[in-house]
Design a protein around this motif. Structure first.
Motif, short mmCIF file in Angstrom:
data_model
loop_
_atom_site.label_atom_id
_atom_site.label_comp_id
_atom_site.label_asym_id
_atom_site.label_seq_id
_atom_site.Cartn_x
_atom_site.Cartn_y
_atom_site.Cartn_z
N ARG A 1 0.84 -1.21 0.00
CA ARG A 1 0.00 0.00 0.00
C ARG A 1 0.88 1.26 0.00
O ARG A 1 0.56 2.24 -0.66
CB ARG A 1 -0.89 -0.05 1.24
N PHE A 2 1.98 1.22 0.71
CA PHE A 2 2.89 2.36 0.79
C PHE A 2 3.76 2.44 -0.46
O PHE A 2 3.93 3.51 -1.05
CB PHE A 2 3.77 2.25 2.05
N GLY B 1 3.17 1.22 -3.37
CA GLY B 1 2.34 1.56 -4.52
C GLY B 1 2.08 3.05 -4.66
O GLY B 1 1.83 3.55 -5.75
N ARG B 2 2.15 3.74 -3.55
CA ARG B 2 1.96 5.20 -3.55
C ARG B 2 3.29 5.95 -3.68
O ARG B 2 3.32 7.17 -3.70
CB ARG B 2 1.29 5.64 -2.24
N LEU C 1 5.59 6.04 -1.38
CA LEU C 1 5.95 6.62 -0.08
C LEU C 1 7.25 6.00 0.40
O LEU C 1 7.40 4.78 0.38
CB LEU C 1 4.83 6.38 0.93
N PRO D 1 0.84 9.00 4.03
CA PRO D 1 0.40 9.76 2.86
C PRO D 1 -0.09 11.15 3.28
O PRO D 1 -0.58 11.32 4.41
CB PRO D 1 -0.72 8.92 2.29
N GLU E 1 -2.71 12.94 2.71
CA GLU E 1 -4.11 13.17 3.05
C GLU E 1 -4.44 12.90 4.52
O GLU E 1 -5.45 13.39 5.03
CB GLU E 1 -5.06 12.38 2.15
N TRP F 1 -5.42 4.75 8.14
CA TRP F 1 -4.00 4.41 8.01
C TRP F 1 -3.40 4.04 9.36
O TRP F 1 -2.60 3.12 9.46
CB TRP F 1 -3.23 5.54 7.35
#
Length: 112
Positions: A44-45, A47-48, A50, A70, A72, A83
């Motif tokens: 998840r991280f 993929g962004r 981060l 992230p 947001e 998160w």
């Protein structure tokens, strides 16, 4: 992280560890928030895009299983809760069993 409840920050290593129920699930260093990751949530991280938390030790760059939060999460309370909950669940999955006290220490305490 009020939506998660029971969260506290403690000073450590020049930053702060973020804890719930005695488990560290996030850290704050150099004014950045990082959440705990493992195989179940690191994608998840990544993929962004981060980045992981890194530090310099004895001239060598090291990293921990914490990735930058992230953007947001700082503007949306629901995103922060989501998160943070994911990171806390990671901490739960990865907690190490507490070592048993040696029998002699337990006997001494009981005799007091």
């Amino acid at each position: 992280m009020a939506g998660l409840g029971g969260v506290e920050a403690r000073r450590m290593f020049g930053g702060r560890g973020v804890f719930r129920a005695g488990l560290m699930f996030a850290l704050i260093a150099d004014d950045m928030l990082y959440f705990k990751t493992d195989e179940a949530n690191v994608g998840r991280f990544e993929g962004r895009g981060l980045p992981p938390f890194t530090y310099l030790a004895k001239g060598e760059r090291k990293s921990l299983r914490y990735f930058q939060a992230p953007p947001e999460v700082f503007d949306e309370a629901q995103a922060m809760t989501e998160w943070a909950r994911d990171a806390f669940e990671c901490a739960l999955r990865n907690q190490k069993p507490k070592a048993a006290k040696p029998k002699s220490a337990a006997r001494k305490k009981a005799s007091r």
